[in-house]
Design a protein around this motif. Sequence first.
Motif, PDB file in Angstrom:
ATOM      1  N   LEU A  24       0.836  -1.200   0.000  1.00 34.54           N
ATOM      2  CA  LEU A  24       0.000   0.000   0.000  1.00 34.54           C
ATOM      3  C   LEU A  24       0.871   1.250   0.000  1.00 34.54           C
ATOM      4  O   LEU A  24       0.598   2.222  -0.723  1.00 34.54           O
ATOM      5  CB  LEU A  24      -0.924  -0.011   1.219  1.00 34.54           C
ATOM      6  N   ALA A  25       1.940   1.251   0.797  1.00 38.67           N
ATOM      7  CA  ALA A  25       2.856   2.386   0.823  1.00 38.67           C
ATOM      8  C   ALA A  25       3.516   2.588  -0.537  1.00 38.67           C
ATOM      9  O   ALA A  25       3.671   3.727  -1.008  1.00 38.67           O
ATOM     10  CB  ALA A  25       3.927   2.173   1.893  1.00 38.67           C
ATOM     11  N   HIS A 292       7.437  -3.620   5.528  1.00 33.09           N
ATOM     12  CA  HIS A 292       6.248  -3.206   6.274  1.00 33.09           C
ATOM     13  C   HIS A 292       6.172  -1.703   6.516  1.00 33.09           C
ATOM     14  O   HIS A 292       5.111  -1.092   6.355  1.00 33.09           O
ATOM     15  CB  HIS A 292       6.242  -3.974   7.609  1.00 33.09           C
ATOM     16  N   SER A 293       7.261  -1.060   6.924  1.00 34.01           N
ATOM     17  CA  SER A 293       7.238   0.352   7.318  1.00 34.01           C
ATOM     18  C   SER A 293       7.753   1.277   6.217  1.00 34.01           C
ATOM     19  O   SER A 293       8.262   2.361   6.489  1.00 34.01           O
ATOM     20  CB  SER A 293       8.062   0.555   8.598  1.00 34.01           C
ATOM     21  N   LEU A 294       7.604   0.879   4.967  1.00 42.38           N
ATOM     22  CA  LEU A 294       8.090   1.658   3.823  1.00 42.38           C
ATOM     23  C   LEU A 294       7.519   3.072   3.821  1.00 42.38           C
ATOM     24  O   LEU A 294       8.179   4.017   3.372  1.00 42.38           O
ATOM     25  CB  LEU A 294       7.723   0.927   2.524  1.00 42.38           C
ATOM     26  N   ALA A 295       6.301   3.253   4.327  1.00 38.21           N
ATOM     27  CA  ALA A 295       5.664   4.571   4.320  1.00 38.21           C
ATOM     28  C   ALA A 295       6.513   5.607   5.043  1.00 38.21           C
ATOM     29  O   ALA A 295       6.490   6.797   4.681  1.00 38.21           O
ATOM     30  CB  ALA A 295       4.282   4.487   4.968  1.00 38.21           C
ATOM     31  N   ALA A 362       0.630   3.096   8.857  1.00 34.22           N
ATOM     32  CA  ALA A 362       0.736   2.028   7.865  1.00 34.22           C
ATOM     33  C   ALA A 362      -0.446   2.041   6.903  1.00 34.22           C
ATOM     34  O   ALA A 362      -0.293   1.812   5.705  1.00 34.22           O
ATOM     35  CB  ALA A 362       0.847   0.677   8.559  1.00 34.22           C
ATOM     36  N   VAL A 363      -1.645   2.306   7.429  1.00 34.38           N
ATOM     37  CA  VAL A 363      -2.863   2.284   6.613  1.00 34.38           C
ATOM     38  C   VAL A 363      -3.572   3.632   6.636  1.00 34.38           C
ATOM     39  O   VAL A 363      -3.975   4.157   5.611  1.00 34.38           O
ATOM     40  CB  VAL A 363      -3.821   1.172   7.086  1.00 34.38           C
TER      41      VAL A 363
END
Length: 393
Positions: A24-25, A292-295, A362-363
Amino acid sequence: MAHSRPPHDGDRVLLTGAEYTGGLAALRGLHRAGYRTWVATTDPHSYGALSRAAAGVVPILDPRVDPEGFVHGLAAAAARTGATVVLPGTEAGLLALADRRNLFPAGVAVGAPDAVLVADACDKSLLDTHARAAGFEVPPTTHVTLSDLDDGAAVTFPAVVKPLRSEMIRNGRLERIEVARVTGLDALVAALHDLPGQAGLVQPYMYGRIRTVNGLAWEGQVVTTVHKRADRTWPRDCGVVSFATTVARDPALDEAAKTLMANLRWSGLFNIQLIESASGPLLIDLNPRVYHSLALAITAGPNLPAMWADLLLGRTPRVVEYEVGRTFRAEDDVYAVLSAARSRGARSALSGLRPRHGTTHAVLDRHDPRPTRALVGRVVSGLRRKVADRLHR
């Protein structure tokens, strides 16, 4: 705050893995840079499929179940949508694409290096050797099988049991296999028994904060890095980052990361995980993929997925410095905080729930609300199932 290069009007990307927060990110980052991105997904109600950042949604087969069909479907979807870049958002997708890049026409750039390079980077049994050669320190690691335990192999508890690779064939199909913390011999036997080949990597369980070096490499050369430190993970024992902050680069770790990527001849995103022990930072994992924490990296400055697409298209990406002190919170961080409250005392732990201005989630994104609504719906449904199960006991 600076972001990636100017919009790419008309440039089309096909992205997999947007069922997960990292994907998503990546989708949002590509959209921010102006790429028109189609989400190839197994779930029409996934985060990416619901996001405003998606130019469209393409149904696709699961790469763990049918990797051949997955890649054939992507090749057909690229032709239909006019996509000139295909990006894997999961390790399973990366593995499937690396083995079958020849199925795409010459005009489509695939974000997967040669299959040999991918296999090497994803093999956790080789990670210690690669890490030491690059200048990292690593925890003591032992390859252990069930038969080794029968022969009296010594293990110090608590310990961590890791699969030889994150994605392995089990019960006739590719599965993602998680790391497990074990506190005694019975639990170790059970964990090894459940692993393919009844073999795994065993390390002493280390107490300390997680630090990561994240970034983008191209043909072995690191383009940029973003360093962060995690305050919390979920699950607490062997989970993923749930709350983290960007920190200044550690020069020694940054240099080691560059050497590691050069030795692996890597092209693509990477996430190097370390634990801050009493003897210094120890490398515990490498994820050569969307993470996971790419955002957090994107919000802090470097739009890593857009830069990756630029490189695949033969362009020079605009590299910007990242902002130190930016924070990231995954939505399940609430569980990490509540768990800490039970063990350390409510007042100090619950302060972790205090909202922080400018935090990247994250979302959650007020400009892209539908994925958040989907997440809330899943949480509510899960709570209802738990209540129903208790009532029927």
